[in-house]
Design a protein around this motif. Structure first.
Motif, PDB file in Angstrom:
ATOM      1  N   SER A  21      90.512  29.447  25.301  1.00  0.00           N
ATOM      2  CA  SER A  21      90.708  30.855  24.957  1.00  0.00           C
ATOM      3  C   SER A  21      91.633  30.994  23.751  1.00  0.00           C
ATOM      4  O   SER A  21      92.805  30.610  23.805  1.00  0.00           O
ATOM      5  CB  SER A  21      91.296  31.600  26.162  1.00  0.00           C
ATOM      6  OG  SER A  21      91.787  32.856  25.752  1.00  0.00           O
ATOM      7  N   SER A  22      91.087  31.542  22.663  1.00  0.00           N
ATOM      8  CA  SER A  22      91.918  31.742  21.467  1.00  0.00           C
ATOM      9  C   SER A  22      93.030  32.729  21.763  1.00  0.00           C
ATOM     10  O   SER A  22      94.119  32.634  21.200  1.00  0.00           O
ATOM     11  CB  SER A  22      91.097  32.333  20.322  1.00  0.00           C
ATOM     12  OG  SER A  22      89.990  31.566  20.042  1.00  0.00           O
ATOM     13  N   SER A  23      92.733  33.695  22.628  1.00  0.00           N
ATOM     14  CA  SER A  23      93.756  34.712  22.855  1.00  0.00           C
ATOM     15  C   SER A  23      94.890  34.163  23.712  1.00  0.00           C
ATOM     16  O   SER A  23      96.059  34.408  23.427  1.00  0.00           O
ATOM     17  CB  SER A  23      93.090  35.979  23.386  1.00  0.00           C
ATOM     18  OG  SER A  23      93.533  36.326  24.624  1.00  0.00           O
ATOM     19  N   GLY A  47      84.079  28.128  15.010  1.00  0.00           N
ATOM     20  CA  GLY A  47      83.449  27.202  15.959  1.00  0.00           C
ATOM     21  C   GLY A  47      82.383  27.903  16.792  1.00  0.00           C
ATOM     22  O   GLY A  47      81.278  27.387  16.996  1.00  0.00           O
ATOM     23  N   THR A  48      82.704  29.097  17.244  1.00  0.00           N
ATOM     24  CA  THR A  48      81.762  29.856  18.060  1.00  0.00           C
ATOM     25  C   THR A  48      80.501  30.186  17.256  1.00  0.00           C
ATOM     26  O   THR A  48      79.376  30.053  17.749  1.00  0.00           O
ATOM     27  CB  THR A  48      82.428  31.153  18.570  1.00  0.00           C
ATOM     28  OG1 THR A  48      83.558  30.779  19.360  1.00  0.00           O
ATOM     29  CG2 THR A  48      81.483  32.004  19.387  1.00  0.00           C
ATOM     30  N   ALA A  49      80.693  30.591  16.002  1.00  0.00           N
ATOM     31  CA  ALA A  49      79.543  30.967  15.172  1.00  0.00           C
ATOM     32  C   ALA A  49      78.610  29.780  14.965  1.00  0.00           C
ATOM     33  O   ALA A  49      77.381  29.894  15.089  1.00  0.00           O
ATOM     34  CB  ALA A  49      80.040  31.501  13.832  1.00  0.00           C
ATOM     35  N   CYS A  82      85.722  22.699  22.727  1.00  0.00           N
ATOM     36  CA  CYS A  82      85.677  22.156  21.348  1.00  0.00           C
ATOM     37  C   CYS A  82      85.644  23.303  20.339  1.00  0.00           C
ATOM     38  O   CYS A  82      86.370  23.302  19.349  1.00  0.00           O
ATOM     39  CB  CYS A  82      84.433  21.287  21.162  1.00  0.00           C
ATOM     40  SG  CYS A  82      84.379  19.906  22.298  1.00  0.00           S
ATOM     41  N   ARG A  83      84.791  24.312  20.601  1.00  0.00           N
ATOM     42  CA  ARG A  83      84.681  25.374  19.590  1.00  0.00           C
ATOM     43  C   ARG A  83      85.945  26.230  19.548  1.00  0.00           C
ATOM     44  O   ARG A  83      86.341  26.694  18.483  1.00  0.00           O
ATOM     45  CB  ARG A  83      83.423  26.224  19.808  1.00  0.00           C
ATOM     46  CG  ARG A  83      83.331  26.973  21.111  1.00  0.00           C
ATOM     47  CD  ARG A  83      82.015  27.714  21.231  1.00  0.00           C
ATOM     48  NE  ARG A  83      81.987  28.593  22.370  1.00  0.00           N
ATOM     49  CZ  ARG A  83      81.301  28.390  23.487  1.00  0.00           C
ATOM     50  NH1 ARG A  83      80.543  27.340  23.609  1.00  0.00           N
ATOM     51  NH2 ARG A  83      81.342  29.245  24.476  1.00  0.00           N
ATOM     52  N   THR A  84      86.594  26.421  20.699  1.00  0.00           N
ATOM     53  CA  THR A  84      87.834  27.211  20.695  1.00  0.00           C
ATOM     54  C   THR A  84      88.902  26.517  19.840  1.00  0.00           C
ATOM     55  O   THR A  84      89.647  27.167  19.103  1.00  0.00           O
ATOM     56  CB  THR A  84      88.353  27.410  22.140  1.00  0.00           C
ATOM     57  OG1 THR A  84      87.298  27.966  22.922  1.00  0.00           O
ATOM     58  CG2 THR A  84      89.555  28.328  22.184  1.00  0.00           C
TER      59      THR A  84
HETATM   60  N1  ASP Z   1      86.284  30.591  24.110  1.00  0.00           N
HETATM   61  C1  ASP Z   1      86.170  30.977  22.737  1.00  0.00           C
HETATM   62  C2  ASP Z   1      87.506  31.449  22.209  1.00  0.00           C
HETATM   63  O1  ASP Z   1      88.287  32.007  22.924  1.00  0.00           O
HETATM   64  C3  ASP Z   1      85.118  32.005  22.521  1.00  0.00           C
HETATM   65  C4  ASP Z   1      83.798  31.401  22.870  1.00  0.00           C
HETATM   66  O2  ASP Z   1      83.405  31.391  24.027  1.00  0.00           O
HETATM   67  O3  ASP Z   1      83.145  30.873  21.961  1.00  0.00           O
HETATM   68  O4  ASP Z   1      87.801  31.272  21.053  1.00  0.00           O
END
Ligand code: ASP
Length: 405
Positions: free
Chosen positions: A267-269, A304-306, A381-383
């Motif tokens: 989670s980025s947040s 990463g998500t994109a 990984c993407r986060t």
């Molecule tokens: N988990 C990712 C984030 O918080 C968002 C995602 O599911 O791609 O950055």
């Protein structure tokens, strides 16, 4: 935080992650029994996010001085977000066309997951309408960061134009920001244990799908991971070197605790408090830039998500034997970028937004069921790449004319 202590904590976090994986595989019952320690760590991070976002955006805006500077900074920040996100999607699209991970993969598990059915990622109009909160406390209570950012930008901007009346209010938010950052420091001490428990729990829960990482979905995971690596170790460091004027390796090491937290929490947040600490304190990026760029980046800048959205959509097309034209791939490019902007900075948000991309090019939503099994891993990984991209954005914006001391 003292450099020596920061290093010890980082080593503790890495050791926690490794022990967590091993424990999750071989001592899964024990790991599940201490999972609550991870939940405490996660809750503590989430606890500070709302006041941190509000206070840091408000002081970020007010410290810029005049509103025209805010406009230029916002423009440059958005340009950075869009350019880097677009580039990462492009890398993803090229890779998935070269590797073709979906060829010959049977559509096993193809069904619309329950948490996506009937919910979907919403439309672009929903995303825009959602920017304006009808109740800021409601938005705060439900963790909707983007509307809070919009309110804080407005509030900060207005504070700078009401003269003396605004000064004590600004001082209060400066105090809140400093206090929250102190709390963040305290939470960081708990990070090694929190990470051990979180990783241990997640591996223990997903033991069966670990083998999927190397079998049927292996090539797909590999495509996503190669794309993320290209973005994280070539594109972004290049931008950091030339526009952020910083040594990428040192910057990366200083970001260690935030990146480890991003990987652990997905989670980025929830990672934002640490991202701010590492960017401002360790990497010494201009605080005025970081306090504005990072909260916004955590919510809307997700390279990463994109990339993942694009790879996953084309992978699903390949599984179903649907040959997407160049035109359709251009649509995937734009919708993947938009989906990443609209995705909440919480675990699995990207998976939910997949429905937006799939619907745009007429792919079956059931495809999401196929990639669900290993999303817990790719999400991490993407986060991590999302947070890395945000942190570099802060350095780049901190070097622009508006922040030249
Ligand atoms: N988990 C990712 C984030 O918080 C968002 C995602 O599911 O791609 O950055």
């Amino acid at each position: 935080m003292d450099r020596r202590i920061a290093n010890i904590i980082l080593i503790g976090m890495i050791a926690g992650a490794i022990l967590g994986v091993l424990g999750g595989l071989w001592l899964s019952d024990f790991m599940l029994s201490i999972k609550f320690l991870g939940t405490i760590f996660l809750n503590a991070l989430k606890m500070v996010v709302v006041p941190l976002v509000v206070a840091s955006i408000i002081i970020g805006v007010t410290s810029l001085g005049d509103v025209s500077k805010l406009g230029r900074t916002a423009g440059k920040t958005l340009a950075y977000y869009m350019a880097t996100t677009g580039f990462s999607v492009l890398v993803g699209i090229i890779l998935v066309n070269l590797i073709r991970p979906g060829q010959g993969v049977p559509p096993i598990g193809a069904e619309v997951p329950e948490f996506i059915a009937g919910k979907g990622g919403g439309t672009i109009v929903d995303v825009i309408v959602g920017l304006i909160p009808d109740n800021i406390f409601g938005a705060a209570a439900t963790g909707q960061i983007l509307p809070l950012i919009v309110f804080s930008l407005l509030f900060g901007g207005v504070l700078t134009v009401i003269g003396d009346k605004g000064k004590p209010v600004i001082a209060v938010f400066e105090g809140i920001n400093a206090a929250i950052m102190k709390i963040v420091m305290l939470i960081i001490y708990f990070a090694p244990i929190g990470i051990l428990a979180l990783i241990g729990g997640i591996v223990a829960q997903n033991r069966e799908s670990v083998d999927k990482l190397i079998t049927a979905l292996g090539l797909y995971s590999l495509t996503v991971i190669i794309g993320l690596l290209i973005h994280a170790i070539i594109t972004l460091p290049f931008i950091l070197r030339f526009f952020g004027k910083k040594n990428p390796f040192r910057y990366f090491v200083n970001m260690g605790r935030a990146l480890a937290t991003a990987f652990t929490t997905a989670s980025s947040s929830a990672t934002l408090p640490l991202t701010m600490e590492c960017v401002e304190v360790e990497n010494k990026v201009d605080e005025r830039a970081a306090s504005f760029v990072l909260p916004l980046g955590a919510t809307i800048n997700m390279d990463g998500t994109a990339l993942y959205e694009a790879v996953a959509a084309l992978f699903i097309a390949q599984i179903y034997g649907i040959d997407l034209s160049i035109g359709a791939q251009v649509i995937v490019f734009f919708t993947a970028t938009l989906a990443s902007v609209g995705a909440a900075a919480i675990p699995e948000a990207g998976l939910v937004m997949m429905s937006l991309v799939l619907t745009a090019v007429g792919l079956p939503l059931e495809g999401i069921g196929i990639i669900l099994a290993i999303d817990w891993f790719l999400d991490r990984c993407r986060t991590t790449v999302n947070v890395w991209g945000d942190s570099i954005g802060a350095a780049v914006i901190g070097e622009t004319r508006e922040f030249n001391k």
